[in-house]
Design an enzyme around this catalytic site. Sequence first.
Site, mmCIF file in Angstrom:
data_model
loop_
_atom_site.group_PDB
_atom_site.id
_atom_site.type_symbol
_atom_site.label_atom_id
_atom_site.label_comp_id
_atom_site.label_asym_id
_atom_site.label_seq_id
_atom_site.Cartn_x
_atom_site.Cartn_y
_atom_site.Cartn_z
ATOM 1 C CB CYS A 1 0.422 1.721 4.089
ATOM 2 S SG CYS A 1 -1.287 1.163 4.007
ATOM 3 C CB CYS B 1 -0.902 -0.053 1.232
ATOM 4 S SG CYS B 1 -1.724 1.474 1.651
#
Length: 99
Positions: free
Chosen positions: A27, A24
């Site tokens: 993230c 991600c």
Amino acid sequence: MKGNFEALIESDKPVIVDFFAEWCSPCKMQAPILKELAAALGESVRILKVDVDKNPQVASRYQVRSVPTMMIFQRGQIRWRQTGLQPKHTILDALKQLQ
């Protein structure tokens, strides 16, 4: 991790939990923000990172459907929750609301 996670979020001090995944991109952008928070707040909060791919049972229990998802727990209760990349000031504001 489930039993250990439950014990960690029972703290009197706020526990920021970052539900993330290695793949991600947002993230990865959240990580340095959490490091800044850890440096600024020291021992007044705990920051946990939970990889949803390695801990699907924890992610499922807290209904994490997308990453990053940030939660603040206190005494085992969810006190704040947001999905998506969160700026430092938003997390700090959420922590102030707990005081």
